[in-house]
Write an enzyme that holds these catalytic residues in place. Sequence first.
Site, short mmCIF file in Angstrom:
data_model
loop_
_atom_site.label_atom_id
_atom_site.label_comp_id
_atom_site.label_asym_id
_atom_site.label_seq_id
_atom_site.Cartn_x
_atom_site.Cartn_y
_atom_site.Cartn_z
N HIS A 239 0.81 -1.23 0.00
CA HIS A 239 0.00 0.00 0.00
C HIS A 239 0.85 1.28 0.00
CE1 HIS A 239 -2.95 -3.01 0.70
NE2 HIS A 239 -2.87 -3.04 2.01
N LYS A 339 0.32 -0.17 13.46
CA LYS A 339 -0.95 -0.58 14.05
C LYS A 339 -1.05 0.07 15.44
CE LYS A 339 -1.76 -4.40 11.19
NZ LYS A 339 -1.84 -3.70 9.92
#
Length: 489
Positions: A239, A339
Amino acid sequence: MQNKESFKPCDLIIYGALGDLSTRKLICSLYRLEKSGLIEEGTHITGVDLHAKSNEDFIQVARQSLDNFLNEPIDNKIWTRFSSRLAYLQIDLTQMDQYQQLNAIVDNEKRVLINYFSVAPFLFRHICQGLKHSGVLTKESKVVMEKPLGHNLKSSQEINDAFAEVFNEDQIYRIDHYLGKETVLNLLALRFANSIFTSNWDHNTIDSIQITVSEEVGIEGRWGYFDHTGQTRDMLQNHLLQILTFIAMEPPVNLEAKSIRREKVKVLEALRPITPSNVAEKTVRGQYAAGFLNGESVPGYLEEEGANTDSTTESFVALRVDIDNWRWADVPFYLRTGKRMQNKRTEIVINFKQLPHNIFKDSFQQLPANKLIIYLQQQEGVEIHMLNKVPSIDGNIKLQKTKLDLSFSEKNKEKPLFGGYERLILEAMRGNPTLFLSREEIEQAWIWIDSIQNAWSHQNEPPKPYPAGSWGPVASVALLARDGRDWEE
Ligand code: BG6
């Protein structure tokens, strides 16, 4: 994007139809396409999986998926039309002879066969061989799959070889779901449809670029997958590098897949390798410890369900990337993704250079440089940070900072917004490969990622802890501070 073919009805076969991706994303996306009238009359959708189920059972599974994940009321008329397309086949994907059953449902005369591999990568080769063995494939058939497309260059080549034994490259549609996002595609429009950016998009005017993809989620019960993968392979290899290529590439000659892919590959080839000698100054690996997110306490990475407490897998990575080409000489790209960070956001910050001389010293000892901030999610829009005069009758010209703010969500609120999967499934049905990845770009990305992984293995240092709910380890601030810069917060 243009349609490449007349839009023929399809035999869409989803392998792994009872799995997570299919039941959470694919079925809902197909229903939404149905609702928008974008599924061609005569298209059949068949779920394939290991368990014994009738067509009616599968229709129930699909209904359950919509009830759980659609986030909008189900329209009965649409549901009736959608469910009439659904069928189910029980196949043990490791057993070659079981693929013969496909012959009873596939009709290559009337429909284009699209094989959607929604399964773990170890099954890719089996399915390719099973399809070949069954004799259902034609030159028109397509195969769609998504990451993980390998763990490194070697395993990625093995996967690509397995596909290449059965399919031509133009039949293979590799998904990166970020390329289905409206806002990521808008980067092409922003860069190549606006003349103000064509002449201001290089080392002459740009000081540095930041790309942040932060997530609030942890690993969500995916310990087995994630611990073997890490944030670098999970998010950076695909990504973030895709966003980087859109920002850094030269103007393609047109919007054809081969033109865009060619330019993206050139950027990937120009990425300066990160080696054992510079890895410490150019990268930061982090792992979240327990902390607070949105007022709630959340466990650390090593306390997640199923965790191996010795794990040194990174859940955060920040790095300085240099692109060795004419346009980007001496313009660092700072990338970070993690995260359990403070909030979910994907944004690009283009920091322009300082002016060479300041005639407004009364207002600012040093004039703040312009910034272009492109928000890709959750908020969508573009902001330009500028200076203007404070309105007054005063003899002195005083400056103030202002933002030119273009919010797309407001402007586009009447238009239906499609999710990444809807767009990508539709493009595969249309036979338009522009938004899919070529073998070359995936392998080129792995070459660069492998060199970083190799440098880390020489460095042999555990990731730096950061509290959940923060912006990552303090070392990531130091990474930019060493260059006299800081992250846009
Ligand atoms: C996936 C990763 O590819 O992208 C996940 O495997 C990650 O770990 C997800 O959470 C993020 O996608 P999005 O669309 O929510 O930004």
